[in-house]
Design a protein around this motif. Structure first.
Motif, short mmCIF file in Angstrom:
data_model
loop_
_atom_site.label_atom_id
_atom_site.label_comp_id
_atom_site.label_asym_id
_atom_site.label_seq_id
_atom_site.Cartn_x
_atom_site.Cartn_y
_atom_site.Cartn_z
N MET A 1 -30.83 121.48 43.72
CA MET A 1 -30.20 122.64 44.34
C MET A 1 -29.69 122.27 45.73
O MET A 1 -30.39 121.66 46.52
CB MET A 1 -31.22 123.78 44.46
N THR A 2 -28.47 122.61 46.00
CA THR A 2 -27.87 122.41 47.32
C THR A 2 -28.67 123.13 48.39
O THR A 2 -29.18 124.23 48.17
CB THR A 2 -26.43 122.95 47.34
N GLN A 3 -28.76 122.51 49.55
CA GLN A 3 -29.36 123.17 50.70
C GLN A 3 -28.25 123.71 51.59
O GLN A 3 -27.38 122.96 52.03
CB GLN A 3 -30.20 122.16 51.50
N ILE A 4 -28.23 125.01 51.82
CA ILE A 4 -27.26 125.62 52.72
C ILE A 4 -28.02 126.52 53.70
O ILE A 4 -28.78 127.39 53.29
CB ILE A 4 -26.22 126.47 51.98
N PHE A 5 -27.80 126.29 54.98
CA PHE A 5 -28.36 127.14 56.01
C PHE A 5 -27.22 127.72 56.83
O PHE A 5 -26.24 127.02 57.12
CB PHE A 5 -29.31 126.35 56.93
N GLY A 6 -27.34 128.98 57.22
CA GLY A 6 -26.30 129.61 58.00
C GLY A 6 -26.86 130.58 59.02
O GLY A 6 -27.91 131.18 58.81
N TYR A 7 -26.13 130.70 60.13
CA TYR A 7 -26.51 131.64 61.18
C TYR A 7 -25.24 132.29 61.70
O TYR A 7 -24.29 131.60 62.08
CB TYR A 7 -27.25 130.91 62.30
N HIS A 8 -25.21 133.62 61.70
CA HIS A 8 -24.00 134.39 62.01
C HIS A 8 -24.22 135.27 63.23
O HIS A 8 -25.25 135.96 63.33
CB HIS A 8 -23.65 135.25 60.79
N THR A 9 -23.27 135.24 64.15
CA THR A 9 -23.24 136.16 65.27
C THR A 9 -21.88 136.86 65.22
O THR A 9 -21.01 136.47 64.45
CB THR A 9 -23.39 135.44 66.61
N PRO A 10 -21.67 137.89 66.04
CA PRO A 10 -20.36 138.56 65.99
C PRO A 10 -19.18 137.66 66.28
O PRO A 10 -18.07 137.93 65.82
CB PRO A 10 -20.51 139.65 67.06
N HIS A 11 -19.40 136.56 67.01
CA HIS A 11 -18.28 135.74 67.45
C HIS A 11 -18.42 134.26 67.10
O HIS A 11 -17.62 133.45 67.59
CB HIS A 11 -18.08 135.90 68.96
N ALA A 12 -19.38 133.91 66.26
CA ALA A 12 -19.53 132.50 65.86
C ALA A 12 -20.43 132.39 64.65
O ALA A 12 -21.27 133.26 64.39
CB ALA A 12 -20.10 131.68 67.01
N ILE A 13 -20.24 131.30 63.91
CA ILE A 13 -21.06 131.00 62.74
C ILE A 13 -21.43 129.52 62.77
O ILE A 13 -20.58 128.68 63.09
CB ILE A 13 -20.31 131.30 61.42
N VAL A 14 -22.68 129.21 62.44
CA VAL A 14 -23.12 127.83 62.28
C VAL A 14 -23.61 127.67 60.84
O VAL A 14 -24.39 128.50 60.35
CB VAL A 14 -24.25 127.48 63.26
N ILE A 15 -23.15 126.62 60.17
CA ILE A 15 -23.53 126.36 58.78
C ILE A 15 -23.92 124.89 58.65
O ILE A 15 -23.31 124.02 59.27
CB ILE A 15 -22.37 126.66 57.81
N ALA A 16 -24.94 124.63 57.83
CA ALA A 16 -25.35 123.25 57.55
C ALA A 16 -25.58 123.09 56.06
O ALA A 16 -26.04 124.02 55.39
CB ALA A 16 -26.62 122.90 58.32
N THR A 17 -25.25 121.92 55.55
CA THR A 17 -25.47 121.63 54.13
C THR A 17 -25.70 120.14 53.94
O THR A 17 -25.37 119.33 54.80
CB THR A 17 -24.29 122.09 53.27
N ASP A 18 -26.30 119.79 52.80
CA ASP A 18 -26.52 118.39 52.48
C ASP A 18 -25.46 117.91 51.51
O ASP A 18 -24.46 118.61 51.27
CB ASP A 18 -27.93 118.18 51.92
N SER A 19 -25.66 116.72 50.92
CA SER A 19 -24.65 116.14 50.03
C SER A 19 -25.20 115.79 48.65
O SER A 19 -24.50 115.14 47.87
CB SER A 19 -24.07 114.87 50.67
N LEU A 20 -26.43 116.17 48.36
CA LEU A 20 -27.03 115.81 47.07
C LEU A 20 -26.42 116.62 45.94
O LEU A 20 -26.25 117.83 46.04
CB LEU A 20 -28.54 116.04 47.11
N ALA A 21 -26.11 115.95 44.85
CA ALA A 21 -25.64 116.61 43.64
C ALA A 21 -26.25 115.92 42.43
O ALA A 21 -26.53 114.72 42.46
CB ALA A 21 -24.12 116.58 43.56
#
Length: 212
Positions: A1-21
């Motif tokens: 399963m892909t790892q996806i993490f995200g954090y959202h504010t009204p004026h910015a977004i941060v996202i992280a993910t891996d590359s395993l498939a």
């Protein structure tokens, strides 16, 4: 399963993910490979896929459709994403390379995260939308979420990130937390693998970095 993490504010977004498939091999099992799961749709919109290969295929096809129509902003792109996915997913399910595997039902679900900045607001505002299908052949649905995202669910991250205040410094803290979790999962489990990709989406556009 892909790892996806995200954090959202009204004026910015941060996202992280891996590359395993995981891909089917010639012996009827699965083999690990490295896949880039990020698709840039326009200068202000990006997609991140997780789960089965249908999610990534949908992201690439949607990006191509958006570009062919000359669309580039959040207001024009976001409303088209879910109808497009619902129309195209059944066709992809009928392709032989996306055939279901009875021994690996958890690998049949997929998710597509759409994230971008609206430049029509002052200041620019951040938006994201999560779509997904929980099983082979199930319709694509919009999935409700707040300002923190973890795929698969990770209560530790969700609680810690949920305590952040949304300032620029907190965005750095959220990204650092994502990096720590991805490294830990890669070291302690077989659920993640580098390179790790990090996206910062704000009024300056979409910035991307990766770590091997």
């Amino acid at each position: 399963m892909t790892q996806i993490f995200g954090y959202h504010t009204p004026h910015a977004i941060v996202i992280a993910t891996d590359s395993l498939a995981l891909c089917p091999d010639e012996r009827g099992g699965w083999e690990k490979t490295t896949v880039r799961k990020i698709v840039h749709v326009s200068p202000s919109v990006v997609m991140v896929s997780g789960g089965s290969g249908i999610g990534l295929a949908l992201a690439h096809e949607f990006a191509a459709a958006v570009r062919s129509q000359g669309l580039w902003n959040v207001e024009a792109i976001f409303p088209k994403a879910l109808p497009f996915a619902r129309a195209r997913a059944p066709l992809m399910h009928r392709r032989s390379n996306f055939a279901p595997r009875p021994d690996a039902e958890e690998l049949e679900r997929y998710y597509v995260l759409l994230a971008g900045m609206s430049l029509q607001t002052d200041p620019p505002s951040a938006h994201w939308l999560l779509m997904g299908s929980e099983s082979h052949g199930a319709p694509v649905e919009r999935i409700a979420m707040g300002n923190v995202l973890a795929i698969p669910r990770h209560m530790g991250f969700e609680v810690r990130a949920g305590r952040l205040a949304g300032t620029e410094g907190e965005l750095e803290a959220a990204e650092k937390l994502m990096e720590e979790l991805l490294r830990r999962r890669a070291e302690q489990t077989q659920d993640a693998a580098p390179p790790f990709f990090f996206l910062r989406i704000d009024g300056k556009g979409i910035q991307e970095r990766h770590l091997s």
